[in-house]
Design an enzyme around this catalytic site. Structure first.
Site, PDB file in Angstrom:
ATOM      1  N   LYS A 123       3.117   3.854   9.144  1.00 25.97           N
ATOM      2  CA  LYS A 123       3.676   5.636   8.098  1.00 25.97           C
ATOM      3  C   LYS A 123       3.731   6.275   9.337  1.00 25.97           C
ATOM      4  O   LYS A 123       2.839   6.827   9.872  1.00 25.97           O
ATOM      5  CB  LYS A 123       2.184   5.706   7.031  1.00 25.97           C
ATOM      6  CG  LYS A 123       2.716   6.771   6.232  1.00 25.97           C
ATOM      7  CD  LYS A 123       1.205   6.849   5.660  1.00 25.97           C
ATOM      8  CE  LYS A 123       1.324   7.920   4.568  1.00 25.97           C
ATOM      9  NZ  LYS A 123      -0.009   8.603   3.423  1.00 25.97           N
ATOM     10  N   ASP A 135      12.266  13.950   7.189  1.00 25.34           N
ATOM     11  CA  ASP A 135      12.322  13.224   8.406  1.00 25.34           C
ATOM     12  C   ASP A 135      11.564  11.794   9.299  1.00 25.34           C
ATOM     13  O   ASP A 135      12.065  11.333   9.715  1.00 25.34           O
ATOM     14  CB  ASP A 135      12.188  14.265   9.821  1.00 25.34           C
ATOM     15  CG  ASP A 135      10.465  14.943   9.802  1.00 25.34           C
ATOM     16  OD1 ASP A 135       9.579  13.925   8.830  1.00 25.34           O
ATOM     17  OD2 ASP A 135      10.002  15.534  10.538  1.00 25.34           O
ATOM     18  N   ARG A 186      -1.163   0.840   8.781  1.00 21.51           N
ATOM     19  CA  ARG A 186      -2.466   0.920   7.160  1.00 21.51           C
ATOM     20  C   ARG A 186      -2.105  -0.462   6.461  1.00 21.51           C
ATOM     21  O   ARG A 186      -1.210  -1.178   6.734  1.00 21.51           O
ATOM     22  CB  ARG A 186      -1.623   2.297   6.513  1.00 21.51           C
ATOM     23  CG  ARG A 186      -2.087   2.014   4.393  1.00 21.51           C
ATOM     24  CD  ARG A 186      -2.015   3.254   3.408  1.00 21.51           C
ATOM     25  NE  ARG A 186      -0.756   3.165   3.247  1.00 21.51           N
ATOM     26  CZ  ARG A 186      -0.322   4.183   2.506  1.00 21.51           C
ATOM     27  NH1 ARG A 186      -0.603   4.983   1.936  1.00 21.51           N
ATOM     28  NH2 ARG A 186       0.898   3.987   1.972  1.00 21.51           N
ATOM     29  N   ASP A 264       2.156   7.753  -8.817  1.00 20.83           N
ATOM     30  CA  ASP A 264       2.946   7.493  -7.689  1.00 20.83           C
ATOM     31  C   ASP A 264       2.070   6.686  -6.265  1.00 20.83           C
ATOM     32  O   ASP A 264       2.110   6.603  -5.640  1.00 20.83           O
ATOM     33  CB  ASP A 264       4.847   7.851  -6.591  1.00 20.83           C
ATOM     34  CG  ASP A 264       4.259   8.851  -6.842  1.00 20.83           C
ATOM     35  OD1 ASP A 264       3.797   9.743  -7.796  1.00 20.83           O
ATOM     36  OD2 ASP A 264       4.317   9.233  -6.003  1.00 20.83           O
ATOM     37  N   ASP A 274      -3.196   6.292  -0.722  1.00 24.11           N
ATOM     38  CA  ASP A 274      -2.764   7.977  -0.010  1.00 24.11           C
ATOM     39  C   ASP A 274      -3.367   8.569   0.176  1.00 24.11           C
ATOM     40  O   ASP A 274      -3.269   9.961  -0.714  1.00 24.11           O
ATOM     41  CB  ASP A 274      -1.128   7.880  -1.049  1.00 24.11           C
ATOM     42  CG  ASP A 274      -0.122   7.527  -0.701  1.00 24.11           C
ATOM     43  OD1 ASP A 274      -0.069   6.306  -0.043  1.00 24.11           O
ATOM     44  OD2 ASP A 274       0.511   6.672  -2.312  1.00 24.11           O
TER      45      ASP A 274
END
Length: 500
Positions: A123, A135, A186, A264, A274
């Site tokens: 990540k 980015d 992760r 999501d 997340d």
């Protein structure tokens, strides 16, 4: 005769793990093959030996030659295949037809000696075609928050992704201010999410959606393979709904607010996924909004169970016709029953009750209303209650000290004492049970912020200390008593948003 210690084979290094990538064997409609862009001059900020043990990795692998270059993408690790997955989702209730891994790149998966499969995802590894003008980087601040939060949730016994390591770099990244870049590794059995199925449904790519469903069932719900295809998908959806309802109950019981429950960000296997603008309750406030970007309170603490159901409904719509309307409606109808049973069991456990009485809900509700009225700290109040003994005044005083209205607290304790007596509760047994249920430590935002501020000066000790405490949050940890204190005054100024 000198006895030699038993021979222990060396623990595997990064390249020696049993790497594969089953997701990469799906057609390229599911992802983009993309290489990470290495961070310049990387260094290890934190390394989690508990997560390393899950994949059979040497607990000292973070300092081994080749670790940084392999994780950072400077060289290929044999058996890995870098890719970014595509998905869509409802973000704050609004349909977004294409999203995807905009700053996460799947490295591969490792199967451990127990047959468990863990995907490793990078990540902050650079842009992909799903970055939406971003980015593709992560900052040190957000990686520390996710690293600590995922391990804190695991310590609380709540399904979650895990975090293996944080890699830092002095490379500048521009957010609200200039920050330094970081990379989080992760881990999860899978990173497939509700939005993965929503995308193919919206595009009417029914073959791809079926293929993804079959992949998920075969790899993560294999017990359902024995069912005939006519009922298999419906049974799978029902289990996803059930896991989601139970997860919402677990979040509620520990006072956790996720902050951005978009579809999501919902795991198809029922994991907490997340971490961004999350927060644990300090003062009990059911309407607590942890996300500074959530201007309407859609994802407030007390809205999470309803949002979990709403998200499951969107998934059910996306899975038609794999899952019949009747099967989807039946699964959704059970969500409330599952949640209410799970939260009822969790709250009775927090009160140390082992039997069920009709008035238990009122007993809990009255306590929560009193806590809200007095601004009592959620975690500290339940921890103090864990030691309450009607025969010991000091334990009563410790509980009422967490509340301002001592008369109301005493009145509530009277009802609670009578309830304990009706089930013949033994204080010492109950205390031990409640202390295992009600944590002393949670990852309050001020603790995470303190770790971040220290890390920005290259002092990573606070990350290690918090990790040690949060992996066993019910233990006393007397050397870290200050981590269980009420938040300092400056904590009120902390704001976390989707960039966190």
């Amino acid at each position: 005769m000198i006895e030699l210690p038993p021979y222990l084979p060396p623990m595997p290094a990064l390249d020696d793990l049993n790497w594969t990538n089953s997701f990469a064997r799906l057609p390229e409609a599911f992802y983009q093959r993309v290489r990470p862009i290495p961070l310049p001059d990387p260094y290890v900020v934190a390394f989690n030996p508990d997560a390393a043990a899950l994949i059979g990795l040497d607990p000292d692998a973070g300092s081994a030659p080749g670790f940084l270059s392999g994780i950072n993408g400077s060289r290929d690790i044999p058996g890995t295949h870098h890719l970014a997955a595509i998905y869509a989702g409802h973000q704050f209730g609004t349909w977004v037809p294409q999203l995807g891994d905009g700053r996460a790149i799947l490295l591969g998966e490792v199967t451990n000696d127990r047959g468990e499969r863990w995907e490793l995802q990078l990540k902050g590894a650079g842009p992909t075609r799903f970055s939406r003008m971003g980015d593709g980087r992560a900052v040190l601040r957000s990686t520390i928050r996710e690293y600590l939060a995922s391990e804190a949730m695991h310590g609380l016994g709540i399904p979650t992704t895990r975090a293996l390591t944080i890699i830092g770099s002095d490379f500048p990244v521009y957010r609200e201010r200039t920050e330094t870049a970081a990379l989080l590794v992760r881990m999860a059995p899978t990173h497939v999410r509700f939005g993965s199925f929503e995308l193919f449904a919206a595009r009417r790519q029914h073959d791809e959606q079926r293929q993804l469903a079959e992949y998920v069932i075969a790899n993560h719900f294999p017990h359902l393979l024995a069912l005939p295809e006519t009922t298999r998908f419906g049974a799978w959806y029902a289990e996803v709904v059930d896991r989601t309802a139970r997860l919402m109950a677990q979040w509620t019981a520990v006072g956790f607010a996720h902050g951005v429950m978009n579809t999501d960000n919902m795991s198809i296997t029922g994991l907490t996924l997340d971490y961004g603008p999350y927060g644990w309750l300090d003062a009990y406030d059911p309407g607590y909004i942890c996300n500074h970007s959530d201007h309407t309170g859609r994802y407030a603490f007390d809205q999470q169970p309803m949002i979990g159901l709403w998200n499951c409904a969107r998934l059910g719509e996306a899975l038609h016709p794999l899952v019949s309307e009747d099967a989807a409606v039946a699964a959704l109808a059970r969500y409330r029953t599952t949640f209410e049973q799970a939260i009822g069991d969790a709250l009775r456990a927090k009160l140390g009750l082992t039997t069920i009485e009709p008035a238990d809900a009122a007993l809990v509700t009255t306590l929560l209303e009193l806590m809200q009225q007095d601004g009592a700290d959620y975690t500290r109040t339940f921890r103090a209650l864990s030691r309450f003994d009607p025969e010991h005044v000091a334990s009563r005083d410790a509980f009422t000290a967490e509340l301002r209205d001592h008369l109301a607290a005493d009145a509530w304790l009277g009802h609670y004492t009578a309830r304990l007596a009706r089930e013949g509760s033994d204080p010492s047994t109950r205390h031990a049970r409640m202390l295992r249920t009600n944590p002393k430590y949670v990852l309050r935002n001020w603790l995470a912020q303190d770790a971040i501020v220290n890390a920005e000066t290259r002092n990573y000790d606070r990350i290690t200390e918090l990790w040690q405490v949060l992996r066993a949050p019910n233990d006393e940890h007397p050397a870290y008593e200050h981590f269980a204190a009420r938040p300092p005054a400056w904590a009120a100024a902390i704001e976390v948003s989707c960039s966190s």
